[in-house]
Design a protein around this motif. Structure first.
Motif, PDB file in Angstrom:
ATOM      1  N   UNK A 567       9.461 -20.642  27.889  1.00  0.00           N
ATOM      2  CA  UNK A 567       9.141 -20.167  29.238  1.00  0.00           C
ATOM      3  C   UNK A 567       7.695 -20.488  29.602  1.00  0.00           C
ATOM      4  N   UNK A 568       7.346 -20.205  30.851  1.00  0.00           N
ATOM      5  CA  UNK A 568       5.989 -20.473  31.321  1.00  0.00           C
ATOM      6  C   UNK A 568       5.068 -19.317  30.949  1.00  0.00           C
ATOM      7  N   UNK A 569       3.805 -19.434  31.366  1.00  0.00           N
ATOM      8  CA  UNK A 569       2.794 -18.462  30.939  1.00  0.00           C
ATOM      9  C   UNK A 569       3.093 -17.071  31.484  1.00  0.00           C
ATOM     10  N   UNK A 570       3.580 -16.992  32.707  1.00  0.00           N
ATOM     11  CA  UNK A 570       3.859 -15.678  33.303  1.00  0.00           C
ATOM     12  C   UNK A 570       4.923 -14.921  32.516  1.00  0.00           C
ATOM     13  N   UNK A 571       5.983 -15.629  32.135  1.00  0.00           N
ATOM     14  CA  UNK A 571       7.036 -14.978  31.349  1.00  0.00           C
ATOM     15  C   UNK A 571       6.562 -14.676  29.930  1.00  0.00           C
ATOM     16  N   UNK A 572       5.716 -15.525  29.376  1.00  0.00           N
ATOM     17  CA  UNK A 572       5.178 -15.240  28.037  1.00  0.00           C
ATOM     18  C   UNK A 572       4.362 -13.955  28.053  1.00  0.00           C
ATOM     19  N   UNK A 595       6.636 -12.132  13.726  1.00  0.00           N
ATOM     20  CA  UNK A 595       6.770 -12.328  15.165  1.00  0.00           C
ATOM     21  C   UNK A 595       5.490 -11.929  15.892  1.00  0.00           C
ATOM     22  N   UNK A 596       4.885 -10.819  15.494  1.00  0.00           N
ATOM     23  CA  UNK A 596       3.633 -10.388  16.118  1.00  0.00           C
ATOM     24  C   UNK A 596       2.526 -11.405  15.887  1.00  0.00           C
ATOM     25  N   UNK A 597       2.502 -11.970  14.693  1.00  0.00           N
ATOM     26  CA  UNK A 597       1.474 -12.965  14.378  1.00  0.00           C
ATOM     27  C   UNK A 597       1.726 -14.274  15.124  1.00  0.00           C
ATOM     28  N   UNK A 598       2.993 -14.680  15.218  1.00  0.00           N
ATOM     29  CA  UNK A 598       3.331 -15.940  15.881  1.00  0.00           C
ATOM     30  C   UNK A 598       2.999 -15.888  17.369  1.00  0.00           C
ATOM     31  N   UNK A 599       3.263 -14.759  17.997  1.00  0.00           N
ATOM     32  CA  UNK A 599       3.014 -14.631  19.438  1.00  0.00           C
ATOM     33  C   UNK A 599       1.626 -14.085  19.748  1.00  0.00           C
ATOM     34  N   UNK A 615      -2.913 -19.726  26.273  1.00  0.00           N
ATOM     35  CA  UNK A 615      -1.529 -20.145  26.508  1.00  0.00           C
ATOM     36  C   UNK A 615      -1.469 -21.233  27.579  1.00  0.00           C
ATOM     37  N   UNK A 616      -2.296 -21.085  28.617  1.00  0.00           N
ATOM     38  CA  UNK A 616      -2.339 -22.108  29.657  1.00  0.00           C
ATOM     39  C   UNK A 616      -2.864 -23.425  29.118  1.00  0.00           C
ATOM     40  N   UNK A 617      -3.864 -23.348  28.225  1.00  0.00           N
ATOM     41  CA  UNK A 617      -4.420 -24.570  27.638  1.00  0.00           C
ATOM     42  C   UNK A 617      -3.388 -25.282  26.770  1.00  0.00           C
ATOM     43  N   UNK A 618      -2.611 -24.501  26.043  1.00  0.00           N
ATOM     44  CA  UNK A 618      -1.563 -25.106  25.213  1.00  0.00           C
ATOM     45  C   UNK A 618      -0.520 -25.804  26.071  1.00  0.00           C
ATOM     46  N   UNK A 619      -0.107 -25.150  27.146  1.00  0.00           N
ATOM     47  CA  UNK A 619       0.906 -25.740  28.009  1.00  0.00           C
ATOM     48  C   UNK A 619       0.365 -26.977  28.708  1.00  0.00           C
ATOM     49  N   UNK A 620      -0.896 -26.916  29.117  1.00  0.00           N
ATOM     50  CA  UNK A 620      -1.513 -28.071  29.772  1.00  0.00           C
ATOM     51  C   UNK A 620      -1.604 -29.251  28.819  1.00  0.00           C
ATOM     52  N   UNK A 621      -1.957 -28.971  27.568  1.00  0.00           N
ATOM     53  CA  UNK A 621      -2.039 -30.042  26.562  1.00  0.00           C
ATOM     54  C   UNK A 621      -0.688 -30.691  26.344  1.00  0.00           C
ATOM     55  N   UNK A 622       0.328 -29.875  26.309  1.00  0.00           N
ATOM     56  CA  UNK A 622       1.669 -30.433  26.111  1.00  0.00           C
ATOM     57  C   UNK A 622       2.099 -31.275  27.310  1.00  0.00           C
TER      58      UNK A 622
END
Length: 730
Positions: A567-572, A595-599, A615-622
């Protein structure tokens, strides 16, 4: 040694790994609704019973009673070990002295119900030379010990103890000599041991040990492991590593060849009985499974097992005669023989597989698919189809009857048909359309495809299918869920009706699907597919408000993780907020800390704005990566950091959901695997690639050697071993 001391404290109870519940339950995917018919042929059963009684009559050993003094001696040793008052050095000396007391009375002591427990402890704690000395001294009666209810456990302990000493390279020659002394006695009258329920198990252990394979696998116990089932459904990735046996050491190939050739040389006349006997069938299955990728040897062994002609030079297509093919076809309905045929199809060289396909199975696929036992063989046949031609023949026979197969509860055959179509990239669109037609009539909308597959049996068993509705509270159908998982491996262009059906379900139905262990995997498979990001978010939005509840369950935690990645950043941010509310409860679960560590829920709690920017930087990089290199041609997981733009409809890059489909159980609390395997389109399943590589390696290895005539595997001769004077040939 510490483990051995611990095991000695429980000498009065049998080890769990020694259980012999062979071939029980389901080794195929239709096990819930279709159990094997173990009495298909009354004539075969009657003949088998008569034959087995003959072998048991031949094996009548006169067992002498143990004198009270000896019983007291071993009882004192057991009490001494239980008290833990013996150090390691003293323990070794005691074990050696006690084993020396068994000399000349190995059979009587090993088969005594009480003393046999103590003997197991002694064999596990003694030195290598003491262990090998016991085996050499008991070699003449080893088959009799192995065929006894108590003695079989002693034999198992001795062989497993041998395996623990193989870490020392200097021990190989000593162990090989001990194993050879046992094998020489076994090959004299192998049928007695093969057809005995206890002896069969010990013999399988011995074969595995000689081959260098771990003897603690489900296949060794006669069960079909989840790995083997997952392999059938995902051969695109696993076929390149088809020989996935767990080799724990280099093994004793000469001893293995000697033992197996000796067994087969004495079994030719009785092979038809051995095919349908449960115990002997398991031995043959184990032997064939250990020979995987040894095509030259398999071309000799498999025809013998099937009572056919042996390979004649390099000539192909003459191994199976017409009358033999008819016998094989009839025997497929036998429980034990069908298990054996499954293994044969898995390990058979391509030339032999082709001959079996055309001479035995062709034009009989549908009838066999309806049989309780033979349908599992058809699943194996389909999963190992080699090329588009074979897939076409399978399609012609089964495609018009998909609805009949589903109605008859043979959904496993349909599942493997879809998997083979996707793997071979043949008839993909036709398979998806045929399945949709089987679930919905022509005048019906296809919006109900997904719910009907989720409750497959419930739908087909309903009296009025046209008025069928969602079955709240019912357990979702395992095979229906597996079919949906296979569907979502296809290109999104081919499966739009299935995607629309899944994403159009009511929110409460979507939540119920996510809570069901089988249904959760369907959602994960959809999120890992190459469906458009907007379609994935449409489903994820329906789970809002339930992510915290889902994360508290093992199956649901994987779904939450997949939703977060897709999902996108808002849903994350919404998912992180829900998990933060249940953090205290989540930490108490097994999967919670991961799960807590992964997220990075702690990061979200302490610095939410910083967490959001990362999270936005990760999505932008992808997104930049995809625009520069193209997501369809990279091996980058495309279900991670999904952009808002529609994704390229490609199945070249596909991240498998964190658990293999066939490891699933229709109960909660299933152990889930977190490894993700990237699929590569370049790994083809042509069947000939491995053969070519094998031949090239063989030719390279023999370029510097003078040309010599190769000895047949079934000659029974041990290469380079002068101590074998008796060469067994068939």
């Amino acid at each position: 040694m510490g483990q051995r001391e611990k095991s000695s404290n429980n000498h009065s109870s049998r080890k769990r790994g020694m259980g012999r519940k062979d071939q029980k339950g389901g080794r195929g995917v239709d096990r819930d609704s279709n159990k094997r018919n173990q009495s298909n042929d009354a004539a075969n059963v009657k003949s088998a019973s008569k034959k087995q009684s003959e072998f048991e009559h031949q094996n009548q050993f006169v067992r002498k009673e143990i004198d009270p003094e000896t019983s007291k001696y071993f009882s004192e040793i057991a009490n001494l070990f239980d008290s833990n008052g013996v150090d390691l050095e003293e323990r070794s000396v005691i074990c050696g002295n006690a084993l020396e007391e068994t000399r000349g009375r190995e059979y009587e002591i090993a088969t005594d119900y009480i003393i046999s427990h103590v003997l197991q402890t002694l064999l596990e704690g003694c030195e290598l030379d003491q262990l090998c000395s016991f085996l050499r001294n008991s070699a003449s009666v080893f088959p009799a010990i192995a065929m006894d209810k108590s003695g079989s456990h002693v034999a198992e302990s001795a062989l497993k103890s041998l395996a623990t000493h193989l870490e020392n390279p200097d021990a190989y020659s000593v162990i090989e000599e001990a194993l050879l002394s046992i094998c020489k006695v076994i090959v004299e009258k192998p049928l007695e041991m093969i057809c005995n329920c206890h002896g069969s198990y010990v013999l399988r252990t011995l074969l595995s040990l000689c081959k260098g394979v771990s003897i603690e696998t489900p296949e060794h116990r006669g069960a079909k492991s989840s790995k083997a089932l997952a392999k059938r459904l995902s051969l695109k990735t696993s076929h390149s590593d088809e020989n996935n046996l767990e080799f724990s050491h280099q093994g004793f190939p000469d001893v293995f060849s000697y033992l197996l050739s000796g067994i087969l040389s004495c079994s030719r006349e009785d092979m038809k009985y051995l095919q349908v006997d449960q115990c002997s069938s398991l031995v043959l299955q184990t032997a064939l499974g250990l020979m995987v990728k040894q095509d030259d040897e398999l071309l000799e062994i498999i025809p013998l097992v099937l009572c056919c002609n042996s390979a004649n030079g390099k000539e192909e297509g003459v191994l199976i005669e017409t009358d033999v093919a008819k016998d094989i076809l009839e025997s497929l309905k036998d429980n034990s023989f069908s298990h054996l045929m499954e293994v044969i199809l898995e390990v058979a060289p391509e030339s032999l597989y082709n001959e079996l396909f055309h001479k035995v199975f062709k034009n009989s696929l549908y009838d066999l698919s309806l049989d309780r036992s033979a349908n599992f063989v058809i699943q194996a046949l389909i999963s190992h189809a080699k090329n588009e031609e074979q897939m076409g023949l399978i399609w012609e026979e089964l495609a018009p009857r998909l609805k009949d197969l589903l109605e008859q509860g043979k959904s496993g055959v349909v599942t493997f048909l879809l998997a083979a179509s996707q793997r071979l990239q043949s008839h993909e669109h036709k398979c998806c359309e045929a399945l949709a037609d089987a679930l919905c009539s022509k005048n019906e909308t296809r919006i109900s495809i997904a719910p009907r597959l989720l409750f497959l049996d419930n739908y087909f068993y309903s009296q009025d299918k046209s008025t069928w509705e969602w079955a709240p509270g019912a357990k979702m159908h395992l095979m229906g869920c597996l079919i949906l998982q296979e569907i979502f491996k296809f290109s999104s262009e081919l499966i739009q009706p299935y995607i629309t059906s899944l994403t159009s379900m009511k929110p409460e139905y979507t939540v119920e699907t996510a809570k069901d262990p089988s249904g959760a995997r369907v959602i994960e498979a959809f999120l890992a597919s190459n469906a458009a990001s907007k379609q994935k978010r449409r489903l994820i939005i329906k789970l809002r408000g339930h992510f915290g509840e889902l994360s508290l369950h093992k199956s649901g935690s994987f779904t939450v993780e997949k939703c977060f990645d897709a999902c996108n950043v808002a849903l994350r941010e919404a998912i992180a907020a829900e998990l933060l509310e249940v953090k205290a409860d989540l930490l108490k679960t097994t999967q919670g800390p991961y799960l807590l560590r992964k997220l990075d829920i702690d990061g979200y709690a302490s610095r939410p704005e910083h967490w959001k920017s990362r999270q936005e930087a990760k999505q932008s990089t992808y997104n930049e990566f995809c625009s520069a290199f193209g997501s369809s041609k990279s091996n980058f997981p495309k279900n991670t950091f999904v952009s808002d733009a529609p994704e390229d409809a490609s199945q070249d890059v596909e991240v498998e959901n964190t658990r293999k489909e066939s490891d699933h159980r229709p109960t909660s609390g299933v152990k889930r695997h977190r490894e993700e395997h990237a699929r590569d389109k370049n790994v083809s399943f042509a069947g000939g690639k491995g053969t070519k590589q094998k031949k090239s390696k063989t030719s390279e290895a023999t370029t510097d050697k003078p040309a010599t005539k190769k000895k047949p595997f079934l000659s029974g001769d041990m290469i380079g071993k002068n101590r074998h004077s008796n060469k067994l040939r068939i």
